[in-house]
Design a protein around this motif. Structure first.
Motif, PDB file in Angstrom:
ATOM      1  N   UNK A 249     -32.950   3.292 -62.953  1.00 32.54           N
ATOM      2  CA  UNK A 249     -32.221   4.439 -62.852  1.00 32.54           C
ATOM      3  C   UNK A 249     -32.666   5.518 -64.279  1.00 32.54           C
ATOM      4  N   UNK A 250     -32.467   4.927 -65.474  1.00 32.47           N
ATOM      5  CA  UNK A 250     -32.563   5.545 -66.634  1.00 32.47           C
ATOM      6  C   UNK A 250     -34.056   5.993 -66.625  1.00 32.47           C
ATOM      7  N   UNK A 251     -34.948   5.075 -66.564  1.00 35.51           N
ATOM      8  CA  UNK A 251     -36.316   5.805 -66.403  1.00 35.51           C
ATOM      9  C   UNK A 251     -36.604   6.664 -65.488  1.00 35.51           C
ATOM     10  N   UNK A 252     -36.162   6.413 -64.256  1.00 36.42           N
ATOM     11  CA  UNK A 252     -36.364   7.548 -63.561  1.00 36.42           C
ATOM     12  C   UNK A 252     -35.861   9.018 -63.914  1.00 36.42           C
ATOM     13  N   UNK A 253     -34.828   9.118 -64.295  1.00 34.10           N
ATOM     14  CA  UNK A 253     -33.909  10.001 -65.094  1.00 34.10           C
ATOM     15  C   UNK A 253     -34.791  10.848 -66.141  1.00 34.10           C
ATOM     16  N   UNK A 254     -35.458  10.106 -66.937  1.00 35.22           N
ATOM     17  CA  UNK A 254     -36.149  10.394 -68.022  1.00 35.22           C
ATOM     18  C   UNK A 254     -37.401  10.948 -67.515  1.00 35.22           C
ATOM     19  N   UNK A 255     -37.940  10.751 -66.421  1.00 34.70           N
ATOM     20  CA  UNK A 255     -38.989  11.661 -65.834  1.00 34.70           C
ATOM     21  C   UNK A 255     -38.748  12.974 -65.058  1.00 34.70           C
ATOM     22  N   UNK A 256     -37.341  13.075 -64.919  1.00 30.41           N
ATOM     23  CA  UNK A 256     -37.024  14.240 -64.171  1.00 30.41           C
ATOM     24  C   UNK A 256     -37.460  15.595 -64.662  1.00 30.41           C
ATOM     25  N   UNK A 257     -38.222  16.463 -63.664  1.00 32.02           N
ATOM     26  CA  UNK A 257     -38.668  17.711 -64.361  1.00 32.02           C
ATOM     27  C   UNK A 257     -37.284  18.650 -64.678  1.00 32.02           C
ATOM     28  N   UNK A 258     -37.679  19.697 -65.496  1.00 33.18           N
ATOM     29  CA  UNK A 258     -36.718  20.552 -65.759  1.00 33.18           C
ATOM     30  C   UNK A 258     -36.664  21.740 -64.705  1.00 33.18           C
ATOM     31  N   UNK A 259     -35.419  22.180 -64.631  1.00 31.24           N
ATOM     32  CA  UNK A 259     -35.304  23.553 -63.547  1.00 31.24           C
ATOM     33  C   UNK A 259     -36.336  24.431 -63.967  1.00 31.24           C
TER      34      UNK A 259
ATOM     35  N   UNK B 270     -25.081  13.427 -61.249  1.00 30.42           N
ATOM     36  CA  UNK B 270     -26.647  13.286 -61.264  1.00 30.42           C
ATOM     37  C   UNK B 270     -27.174  12.287 -62.328  1.00 30.42           C
ATOM     38  N   UNK B 271     -28.498  12.177 -62.189  1.00 34.90           N
ATOM     39  CA  UNK B 271     -29.128  11.151 -63.073  1.00 34.90           C
ATOM     40  C   UNK B 271     -29.216  11.818 -64.554  1.00 34.90           C
ATOM     41  N   UNK B 272     -29.406  12.901 -64.658  1.00 33.91           N
ATOM     42  CA  UNK B 272     -29.711  13.461 -66.280  1.00 33.91           C
ATOM     43  C   UNK B 272     -28.299  13.330 -66.698  1.00 33.91           C
ATOM     44  N   UNK B 273     -27.161  13.510 -66.387  1.00 32.71           N
ATOM     45  CA  UNK B 273     -25.727  13.375 -66.819  1.00 32.71           C
ATOM     46  C   UNK B 273     -25.539  11.946 -67.130  1.00 32.71           C
ATOM     47  N   UNK B 274     -25.721  10.998 -66.126  1.00 34.38           N
ATOM     48  CA  UNK B 274     -25.613   9.563 -66.262  1.00 34.38           C
ATOM     49  C   UNK B 274     -26.502   8.828 -67.428  1.00 34.38           C
ATOM     50  N   UNK B 275     -27.590   9.311 -67.336  1.00 36.66           N
ATOM     51  CA  UNK B 275     -28.687   8.878 -68.510  1.00 36.66           C
ATOM     52  C   UNK B 275     -28.110   9.173 -69.837  1.00 36.66           C
ATOM     53  N   UNK B 276     -27.663  10.440 -70.059  1.00 33.36           N
ATOM     54  CA  UNK B 276     -27.192  10.628 -71.290  1.00 33.36           C
ATOM     55  C   UNK B 276     -25.754   9.977 -71.799  1.00 33.36           C
ATOM     56  N   UNK B 277     -24.909   9.812 -70.766  1.00 35.32           N
ATOM     57  CA  UNK B 277     -23.746   9.093 -71.067  1.00 35.32           C
ATOM     58  C   UNK B 277     -23.718   7.675 -70.955  1.00 35.32           C
TER      59      UNK B 277
ATOM     60  N   UNK C 191     -47.187  15.646 -62.744  1.00 38.00           N
ATOM     61  CA  UNK C 191     -45.874  15.460 -62.014  1.00 38.00           C
ATOM     62  C   UNK C 191     -45.258  13.894 -62.338  1.00 38.00           C
ATOM     63  N   UNK C 192     -44.255  13.985 -61.524  1.00 33.96           N
ATOM     64  CA  UNK C 192     -43.481  12.771 -61.752  1.00 33.96           C
ATOM     65  C   UNK C 192     -43.897  11.365 -61.054  1.00 33.96           C
ATOM     66  N   UNK C 193     -44.283  10.439 -61.877  1.00 31.59           N
ATOM     67  CA  UNK C 193     -44.738   9.207 -61.080  1.00 31.59           C
ATOM     68  C   UNK C 193     -43.269   8.724 -60.299  1.00 31.59           C
ATOM     69  N   UNK C 194     -43.928   7.943 -59.250  1.00 31.77           N
ATOM     70  CA  UNK C 194     -42.927   7.623 -58.004  1.00 31.77           C
ATOM     71  C   UNK C 194     -42.206   6.132 -58.494  1.00 31.77           C
ATOM     72  N   UNK C 195     -41.269   5.893 -57.558  1.00 28.05           N
ATOM     73  CA  UNK C 195     -40.658   4.483 -57.730  1.00 28.05           C
ATOM     74  C   UNK C 195     -40.702   3.832 -56.353  1.00 28.05           C
TER      75      UNK C 195
END
Length: 662
Positions: free
Chosen positions: A171-181, A151-158, A484-488
């Motif tokens: 991809x990192x910018x997209x993951x930073x804007x991901x909503x929480x569960x 997932x993007x959140x895992x890869x962003x942190x790594x 909400x989350x901006x688009x790409x």
């Protein structure tokens, strides 16, 4: 095929095909709507992309030279042949189609150095808010033939922890804007219940119970009552007393269609007492006949039978008792926090990020037009606090002391080796199902608008000649803020051409996002002289009196009965009581569960559990009154325990399930 982001704009991300967001009855497949431009480059929507990928993965069209699957053209993807594939059961629309670019000299991603990403309460590591948040990645950058789903959140942190941020900036910018569960609340039947109640008033649904011959008093007309009396001043004997119901209630059981109950009821809020109405003796289940000593059913109406009632009590397992106690303590802590906030009188201007506060005000803002730019200070209507409804019954979510259950042989839906299953009507206090918001006192905004206009004319003059200069200066500002989350904007390229964006096959962007206008700056407070009104007896011509409502509501649930000496119901109940709460909840986003490769919605795993009830004579509780003799005196011998569960709908036909549903 891969999808690569190339930039951001002001559009929100879409959540593709998450069925937990839809009402339970929504099962119709809607054909995709294609929006391909006629000229290159072919730009399309996210929904179009999913359809194209489905066709691509289904090898809908192949390249003549290589024989490999290729992207369909506009005409091909819009053809009746393509639509037939997309609407078929073998079409796959939830898939992992993005690749995360790696630094060729980057470190290897190993189980020892991996980092956790965002997770729902189920603890599964691979969670993404949308299907655009799942990736394939080369854990060893120089071994391109080996990829792993993550997932993007895992890869962003790594990537941040290991300094590999230049190769996947988008991809990192997209993951930073991901909503929480977040919890997706179950479909609410409020509107359907209120619509049915209106049909009952008009005589379009339901049948009234025969008039009581015992001379019980009927409730007084609402015009002679206050709102608290209208909603909460019921018989002190029992909420279910017929005297508490307005005409044409109470209704004959099963005389109108009831809604399914899907909401979670905490164990400590389940009804302690259950009055079971069983005219056909269905509770007497015996091995030689699943209906036991049940009376023969020949299509008789409910009113032609003598009502046989039994008193049942909620029985929790040891684990259930502990869980109920924990839920009560948790709710008590939450209520203390609410009281504390209420005592502090939370700032009514909290939605304004910077406001010139002249005093502590209670009221609401008359928002300026949603046009960005400087504006004059808008009006903030100041009013007094509303009268409070009856404190003991005005809130939902309080423990339910008593409920009624109605059983009919006409609604038997299953028979097994050990049990009989019925669709039952479960009658609960109305506030437990439909929030009693209509009991709140009302401030008529039309009257307030006219009052504010009058006050402004008196203060500023008929044409604003006496208006204070500070109210004419454009000292505030309206900003348009995306929600909400901006688009790409994504490029679609072949995997082997990831480094050649000029070889793109097309591009797409996700759906338009929503926006809200936000005001920042000072406000002009004006106190209105308009008073709060009783919703039952409004004094204003703009408001209509509230219709009379019954104190209870009947919901459709499943009731399971079992044979004598069979213990599978009590064991099943103990299992439900031991399950973690998230197993009953729908959560946003998707999970990938290895060894499966495709994202699936994070839905509830089990039906809602509404209690395990045993006859009062078998109830083991030292605090109960042993002299309680409610219910019928006839000794029928064995009476089955009752397990109440959510009615999950129609049986599933595997042949009708789509690839994603399977």
């Amino acid at each position: 095929m891969s999808v690569q982001p190339v930039g951001t704009n002001d559009v929100s991300a879409m959540d593709v095909d998450n069925p937990s967001r839809r009402p339970p009855s929504s099962t119709k497949v809607v054909p995709p709507l294609f929006n391909f431009p006629k000229e290159e480059p072919r730009t399309f929507t996210a929904k179009d992309l999913i359809a194209i990928l489905s066709l691509y993965n289904a090898s809908f069209k192949r390249d003549e030279a290589s024989g490999e699957s290729r992207m369909p053209t506009q005409a091909e993807a819009s053809s009746s042949e393509a639509l037939k594939i997309l609407n078929g059961t073998s079409s796959r629309k939830r898939m992992v189609f993005r690749y995360w670019p790696r630094d060729p000299k980057g470190k290897n991603i190993t189980p020892a150095n991996t980092l956790p990403g965002k997770t729902a309460p189920n603890g599964l590591q691979l969670w993404g808010a949308t299907i655009f948040d799942f990736y394939r990645v080369n854990r060893m950058p120089d071994v391109t033939s080996l990829s792993t789903i993550t997932t993007g959140s895992k890869l962003m942190k790594w990537m941040k922890a290991n300094g590999e941020i230049d190769y996947a900036k988008d991809e990192i910018a997209w993951a930073e804007m991901e909503e929480d569960p977040k919890v997706i609340e179950p479909w609410s039947p409020d509107a359907q219940i209120q619509e049915m109640e209106e049909n009952v008033r008009q005589g379009k649904a339901g049948t009234s119970m025969p008039k009581d011959t015992k001379g019980k008093k009927v409730r007084s007309h609402p015009s002679k009552q206050t709102v608290s009396e209208f909603f909460f001043q019921v018989s002190t004997e029992c909420l279910f007393d017929p005297a508490n119901y307005p005409s044409p209630w109470p209704l004959v059981p099963f005389s109108h269609e009831t809604e399914r109950l899907t909401s979670i009821i905490d164990l400590n809020h389940l009804p302690k007492k259950l009055v079971v109405h069983d005219p056909w003796n269905l509770l007497v289940v015996q091995s030689e006949n699943v209906f036991g000593r049940a009376k023969p059913y020949n299509g008789e109406e409910w009113t032609s039978m003598e009502d046989v009632t039994h008193i049942y009590r909620l029985q929790l397992s040891t684990h259930g008792v502990k869980r109920a106690k924990a839920e009560a303590e948790e709710r008590s802590k939450a209520q203390k926090i609410e009281v504390h906030i209420d005592e502090l009188k939370d700032d009514p201007l909290k939605e304004l990020s910077s406001v010139e506060k002249e005093t502590a005000l209670e009221g609401y803002l008359i928002r300026p037009p949603a046009i960005p730019g400087p504006v004059e200070p808008p009006i903030f209507v100041v009013h007094g606090p509303p009268p409070r409804p009856h404190p003991s019954a005005c809130k939902a979510g309080v423990p339910i002391e008593e409920a009624h259950l109605y059983l009919s042989p006409k609604h038997a839906i299953g028979v097994g080796n050990h049990s009989v299953v019925y669709q039952a009507e479960w009658e609960l206090p109305r506030a437990a199902v439909v929030p009693p918001s209509s009991a709140d006192y009302i401030l008529c905004e039309q009257c307030v608008d006219a009052d504010i206009a009058r006050i402004i004319r008196e203060e500023d003059g008929e044409h604003g000649e006496r208006k204070d200069q500070k109210w004419m200066e454009k000292s505030g500002e309206v900003k348009i803020v995306p929600e909400g989350r901006p688009s790409v904007v994504f490029h679609v390229v072949e995997r082997e051409n990831l480094d050649k964006l000029d070889s793109e096959e097309g591009q797409f962007e996700t759906q338009d996002c929503t926006y809200r206008a936000e005001y920042i700056g000072p406000v002009r407070p004006i106190r209105t002289t308009v008073e709060w009104q009783d919703p039952v007896n409004p004094t204003c011509p703009h408001l209509r009196p509230l219709p009379e409502i019954p104190p209870t509501v009947r919901m459709r649930v499943i009731g399971k009965l079992s044979l004598k000496h069979d213990e599978h119901l009590v064991r099943e109940a103990a299992n439900y009581e031991s399950f973690e709460k998230h197993m009953f909840q729908h959560w946003s986003g998707f999970n990938v569960l290895p060894p499966m490769h495709d994202p699936i919605p994070v839905g509830a795993l089990v039906p809602q559990f509404y209690g395990y009830y045993v006859p009062e004579s078998e109830f083991d509780d030292e605090d109960e009154d042993e002299e309680n003799t409610e219910g019928n005196d006839e000794d029928l011998g064995y009476l089955s325990p009752i397990l109440l569960l959510e009615d999950c709908g129609s049986p599933v036909d595997p042949k009708e399930l789509t690839y994603d549903q399977k």
